[in-house]
Every structure is written in C-alpha cells, then in structure tokens.
Design a protein around this motif. Structure first.
Motif, PDB file in Angstrom:
ATOM      1  N   GLY A   1      -2.257  -0.512   2.446  1.00 31.51           N
ATOM      2  CA  GLY A   1      -2.670  -1.895   2.262  1.00 31.51           C
ATOM      3  C   GLY A   1      -1.786  -2.902   2.990  1.00 31.51           C
ATOM      4  N   LEU A   2      -2.390  -4.012   3.408  1.00 36.19           N
ATOM      5  CA  LEU A   2      -1.686  -5.100   4.078  1.00 36.19           C
ATOM      6  C   LEU A   2      -2.155  -6.415   3.469  1.00 36.19           C
ATOM      7  CD1 LEU A   2       0.247  -5.941   6.399  1.00 36.19           C
ATOM      8  CD2 LEU A   2      -1.789  -6.163   7.824  1.00 36.19           C
TER       9      LEU A   2
ATOM     10  N   ASN B   1       3.383  -5.106   3.734  1.00 35.99           N
ATOM     11  CA  ASN B   1       2.741  -3.807   3.725  1.00 35.99           C
ATOM     12  C   ASN B   1       2.797  -3.282   2.290  1.00 35.99           C
ATOM     13  OD1 ASN B   1       5.330  -2.818   3.288  1.00 35.99           O
ATOM     14  ND2 ASN B   1       5.591  -2.132   5.400  1.00 35.99           N
ATOM     15  N   ARG B   2       2.339  -2.082   2.083  1.00 36.80           N
ATOM     16  CA  ARG B   2       2.222  -1.554   0.727  1.00 36.80           C
ATOM     17  C   ARG B   2       3.570  -1.472   0.012  1.00 36.80           C
ATOM     18  NH1 ARG B   2       1.796  -0.833  -3.643  1.00 36.80           N
ATOM     19  NH2 ARG B   2       0.329   0.388  -4.831  1.00 36.80           N
TER      20      ARG B   2
ATOM     21  N   TYR C   1      -6.869  -4.436   2.864  1.00 37.73           N
ATOM     22  CA  TYR C   1      -6.420  -5.626   3.594  1.00 37.73           C
ATOM     23  C   TYR C   1      -6.876  -6.843   2.811  1.00 37.73           C
ATOM     24  CZ  TYR C   1      -6.355  -9.096   7.424  1.00 37.73           C
ATOM     25  OH  TYR C   1      -6.139 -10.210   8.207  1.00 37.73           O
ATOM     26  N   LYS C   2      -5.985  -7.821   2.719  1.00 40.09           N
ATOM     27  CA  LYS C   2      -6.350  -9.110   2.136  1.00 40.09           C
ATOM     28  C   LYS C   2      -5.620 -10.192   2.911  1.00 40.09           C
ATOM     29  CE  LYS C   2      -6.406 -11.937  -2.038  1.00 40.09           C
ATOM     30  NZ  LYS C   2      -6.009 -12.044  -3.457  1.00 40.09           N
ATOM     31  N   LYS C   3      -6.391 -11.164   3.368  1.00 39.91           N
ATOM     32  CA  LYS C   3      -5.842 -12.320   4.068  1.00 39.91           C
ATOM     33  C   LYS C   3      -6.263 -13.559   3.294  1.00 39.91           C
ATOM     34  CE  LYS C   3      -6.338 -14.767   8.464  1.00 39.91           C
ATOM     35  NZ  LYS C   3      -7.059 -14.735   9.747  1.00 39.91           N
ATOM     36  N   VAL C   4      -5.293 -14.391   2.932  1.00 43.19           N
ATOM     37  CA  VAL C   4      -5.543 -15.623   2.183  1.00 43.19           C
ATOM     38  C   VAL C   4      -5.124 -16.790   3.069  1.00 43.19           C
ATOM     39  CG1 VAL C   4      -4.963 -16.966   0.126  1.00 43.19           C
ATOM     40  CG2 VAL C   4      -5.098 -14.460  -0.013  1.00 43.19           C
TER      41      VAL C   4
END
Length: 185
Positions: A63-64, A86-87, A166-169
């Motif tokens: 995950g990133l 990163n994770r 992946y999650k980008k906020v």
C-alpha cells in the motif's frame, strides 16, 4: 474593453484540484459500486473513531498513502508532501499515534467524515480505481475546522475482501499552512 476575466487566463479549478485527467468507467456495475461505497464508508468510520489497527488492516502489503502539498500531481520523490507513506511507514505512523505522545492529537480530535460523489474509474488490471469527494469536520482544543478533499483509490481484492493498495488525498487548501494532519492518520 475586455473584462478582467477575458484578459487573465484562468485555470480550470476543478481540473487543477483533481489533478491529472481521470478515466472514468463507461459502464455502471451497481453491485461493485455498492461494495466500494460501503468499503469507503467503513474506512471513514474507522478513521473518525480512531480505530487505528482496524484502519491499518484495510491496506495491502504494498500500500501507498499520499497527501500532496502545494498542488495535485507534484512528484512526491522530489517535492514535499504532507504524507507519502509506504506500508511500513503507515504502520509506524499508527504506532506513534498510539503512544499518546503525539500532542497534536491529545486529546484526540473529534471527527466526522462525509464521503460523496463516489465514481468508479476505468481499470485495465485487477485493481479497482475509485474517485470520491470527502469532507471532514474536525473539532479539537484549537477549534473547529472543515477540510475538503478529492480522493483517488486503487482497491484490490485480497482473500475475497477489498483492501487499499493506493490512496491519494488532495486537500483543497493544500497550498496553505496546515497545522496538523494527524486527523488523516
């Protein structure tokens, strides 16, 4: 005589805010949309209630998690980000929050997230692309704050369950001083 709007080139704020052009799914899978939306609601609830271990369990091993600063599609390897984990860094951040020594969250902020405009993105591989809006109400000793963000996810099935790869906020106000992002975990 030209009006100021005609003489000054204005960026398309929505495109600037959401970043690179996203490719949206052209067909609608009701069951998948419902499953993804329920997953996003669960993630929001775990964040709001400070259930850090349960939130961490939603991540894949690779995950990133990225919260850019000063724009939407900056290069996180060359430019500053609020979070670029990163994770293993996600796990470390959670361990640090649980020590009680993160004074920006002592006492913990009271939070309420609203997830909206959930849209599936076109996907060429096994991951499920998702975009949504998020509004976060935070209250703490410093006062009340409203946060707004555009989020992009890549979700993956692991042993039959959805997880975040992946999650980008993208915080709408990421070009201003932000005193704490602990509420984002």
């Amino acid at each position: 005589m030209n009006s100021p709007a005609e003489t000054i080139a204005q960026p398309d704020i929505l495109k600037v805010w959401t970043g690179k052009e996203l490719s949206y799914a052209t067909t609608f899978d009701h069951d998948l949309h419902h499953e993804v939306t329920q997953f996003l609601y669960q993630e929001a609830r775990l964040q709001d209630t400070h259930e850090y271990d349960a939130w961490e369990s939603l991540w894949t091993d690779d995950g990133l998690y990225w919260v850019p600063a000063n724009g939407t599609d900056t290069d996180p390897e060359r430019e500053m980000s609020f979070i670029y984990d990163n994770r293993s860094r996600i796990a470390l951040r959670i361990r640090q929050l649980k020590t009680g020594r993160r004074h920006s969250q002592t006492p913990p902020s009271q939070l309420a997230r609203i997830i909206a405009n959930v849209e599936l993105l076109r996907s060429d591989g096994p991951d499920i692309g998702v975009a949504c809006n998020s509004q976060i109400f935070e209250t703490n000793l410093r006062g009340d704050t409203m946060w707004a963000a555009r989020c992009v996810y890549r979700l993956r099935r692991v042993e039959g369950k959805l997880k975040m790869a992946y999650k980008k906020v993208v915080l709408v106000n990421n070009n201003k001083a932000i005193y704490t992002v602990s509420f984002l975990i």
